[in-house]
Design a protein around this motif. Structure first.
Motif, PDB file in Angstrom:
ATOM      1  N   LEU A  66       0.803  23.972 -20.569  1.00  0.00           N
ATOM      2  CA  LEU A  66       0.614  22.553 -20.875  1.00  0.00           C
ATOM      3  C   LEU A  66       0.135  22.421 -22.312  1.00  0.00           C
ATOM      4  CD1 LEU A  66       0.427  19.559 -20.000  1.00  0.00           C
ATOM      5  CD2 LEU A  66      -1.919  20.038 -19.246  1.00  0.00           C
ATOM      6  N   ALA A  95       2.529  16.799 -25.112  1.00  0.00           N
ATOM      7  CA  ALA A  95       3.059  16.893 -23.747  1.00  0.00           C
ATOM      8  C   ALA A  95       4.175  15.899 -23.450  1.00  0.00           C
ATOM      9  CB  ALA A  95       1.920  16.721 -22.744  1.00  0.00           C
ATOM     10  N   LYS A  96       4.065  14.685 -23.972  1.00  0.00           N
ATOM     11  CA  LYS A  96       5.053  13.655 -23.644  1.00  0.00           C
ATOM     12  C   LYS A  96       6.395  13.879 -24.343  1.00  0.00           C
ATOM     13  CE  LYS A  96       1.801   9.965 -22.460  1.00  0.00           C
ATOM     14  NZ  LYS A  96       1.307   8.608 -22.797  1.00  0.00           N
ATOM     15  N   PRO A 148       7.870  17.406 -17.960  1.00  0.00           N
ATOM     16  CA  PRO A 148       6.589  17.606 -17.277  1.00  0.00           C
ATOM     17  C   PRO A 148       6.421  19.047 -16.788  1.00  0.00           C
ATOM     18  CG  PRO A 148       7.631  15.585 -16.531  1.00  0.00           C
ATOM     19  CD  PRO A 148       8.650  16.308 -17.373  1.00  0.00           C
ATOM     20  N   GLU A 182       1.490  18.690 -14.315  1.00  0.00           N
ATOM     21  CA  GLU A 182       1.765  17.242 -14.300  1.00  0.00           C
ATOM     22  C   GLU A 182       2.510  16.846 -13.029  1.00  0.00           C
ATOM     23  OE1 GLU A 182       2.980  16.146 -18.667  1.00  0.00           O
ATOM     24  OE2 GLU A 182       3.208  18.309 -18.335  1.00  0.00           O
ATOM     25  N   ASN A 183       3.503  17.642 -12.660  1.00  0.00           N
ATOM     26  CA  ASN A 183       4.284  17.323 -11.461  1.00  0.00           C
ATOM     27  C   ASN A 183       3.432  17.368 -10.197  1.00  0.00           C
ATOM     28  OD1 ASN A 183       6.770  16.826 -12.716  1.00  0.00           O
ATOM     29  ND2 ASN A 183       7.312  19.006 -12.727  1.00  0.00           N
ATOM     30  N   ARG A 210      -0.369  12.699 -16.693  1.00  0.00           N
ATOM     31  CA  ARG A 210       0.519  12.770 -17.855  1.00  0.00           C
ATOM     32  C   ARG A 210       0.317  11.579 -18.788  1.00  0.00           C
ATOM     33  NH1 ARG A 210       5.232  15.286 -19.632  1.00  0.00           N
ATOM     34  NH2 ARG A 210       6.745  13.958 -20.708  1.00  0.00           N
ATOM     35  N   GLU A 211      -0.028  10.430 -18.257  1.00  0.00           N
ATOM     36  CA  GLU A 211      -0.191   9.235 -19.077  1.00  0.00           C
ATOM     37  C   GLU A 211      -1.362   9.364 -20.050  1.00  0.00           C
ATOM     38  OE1 GLU A 211       2.000   6.750 -19.256  1.00  0.00           O
ATOM     39  OE2 GLU A 211       3.116   8.118 -17.954  1.00  0.00           O
ATOM     40  N   LEU A 227      -1.993  12.091 -21.696  1.00  0.00           N
ATOM     41  CA  LEU A 227      -1.644  13.109 -22.687  1.00  0.00           C
ATOM     42  C   LEU A 227      -0.978  12.451 -23.893  1.00  0.00           C
ATOM     43  CD1 LEU A 227      -0.339  15.825 -20.187  1.00  0.00           C
ATOM     44  CD2 LEU A 227      -2.661  15.470 -21.062  1.00  0.00           C
TER      45      LEU A 227
END
Length: 329
Positions: A142, A147-148, A152, A156-157, A163-164, A166
């Motif tokens: 990660l 990350a975005k 993912p 994150e999964n 994730r939001e 990051l």
């Protein structure tokens, strides 16, 4: 939930760990040291990096990369960067070590401070994918700062991290990281551009000399970090201190097999010779020591050779142009 965070003590790795700590993940900050770390010369964060990890809220572990790292530097599978920096192979080795450590402590994924596009050799998308595959960590790395911009990861999964929360930082500018550091209250971040001597052109020139003459050991590398370095002949090299601090360091790291040169009657440099000494090399080394002691008169240089035998040699200062033929850097 536990993760391993690769931690150099620099800005990016500090931010990456802090962002994930904010999500309630337990992190063990893993630092790698090598013979080529600037921090071992007192330039950076080596002596207090464990304290910085604890201040962030992470526990700390350190690993030393020795002889196996030298083999990578000598013959990197994926080549060098601008100098003798085998960045891709280095990264793969560190991540393999981090994977083993992750499994040892029961962690679930690895965090790095990598930023897409920041470093030309090892942080473009193709290189990052290659490194991830060859380290056996596909989906387990990660990169919170970028990350975005990637698919993912497992963390994150699975919902282990949000994730939001990051980021999507890319490129070589450091303005987004500096802004984020201010937001997170991080004010002290040494080594912002990395601390590896292999990226230094002068040091790489010295290191090439060791590789050329097949004397590429950790003990010999230590002498490249201090003073002026001279290749006297294929069998003998000389390192000359530039000030009192470097003189002391050279004395501390020399071994009983080394030859020590120093002016007998005047203050001046300590020089450590390594290899097979003959009379011509002895004369040249004495003259180099004399040259850095005085420019206008003869002096005596004391030579301490193995078996504790000492002798004095009258040495006349030689011209700078003659030194230039010998000096590596």
């Amino acid at each position: 939930m536990k993760a391993v965070g690769l931690f150099s003590g620099g800005l990016d790795s500090t931010l990456a760990i802090k962002v994930i700590l904010e999500q309630g993940i337990e992190i063990v900050a893993l630092n790698f040291m090598s013979p080529f770390c600037r921090c071992q010369r007192g330039e950076g964060c080596g002596s207090v990096i464990d304290q910085r990890a604890k201040e962030l809220g992470a526990s700390f572990r350190s690993m030393y990369l020795g002889d196996e790292y030298l083999e990578i530097v000598r013959n990197p599978k994926h080549g060098y960067g601008k100098n003798l920096n085998p960045c891709i192979d280095c990264r793969i080795l560190k991540l393999k070590k981090a994977k083993a450590f992750m499994q040892e402590i029961g962690a679930s994924f690895i965090i790095t401070g990598e930023v897409l596009g920041q470093r030309p050799m090892s942080q473009h998308r193709q290189a990052l994918n290659l490194i991830e595959k060859e380290s056996g960590l596909e989906g387990l790395i990660l990169r919170p700062l970028s990350a975005k911009l990637f698919a993912p990861t497992l963390a994150e999964n699975k919902g282990w991290v949000n994730r939001e929360a990051l980021l999507e930082i890319s490129g070589r500018t450091r303005k987004p990281q500096i802004k984020l550091a201010a937001q997170l209250g991080i004010k002290d971040y040494p080594c912002p551009a990395g601390g590896c001597l292999l990226t230094d052109s002068g040091f790489s020139k010295r290191l090439n000399d060791l590789i050329k003459y097949d004397i590429f050991t950790i003990k010999d590398i230590e002498f490249l970090k201090t003073g002026r370095y001279f290749r006297i002949n294929p069998y003998f090299s000389l390192t000359v201190g530039r000030d009192e601090k470097e003189n002391d360091r050279l004395v501390n790291i020399c071994s009983k097999e080394d030859v020590v040169f120093e002016p007998l009657t005047e203050p001046g440099p300590v020089a450590i010779g390594r290899g097979r000494l003959d009379s011509e090399a002895k004369d040249i080394c004495a003259k180099i020591v004399a040259r850095y002691t005085t420019k206008d008169k003869k002096i005596k240089v004391k030579i301490k050779i193995p078996a504790d035998k000492e002798e004095c040699l009258a040495a006349e200062a030689i011209e700078e142009r003659e030194l230039g033929k010998l000096r590596i850097n």
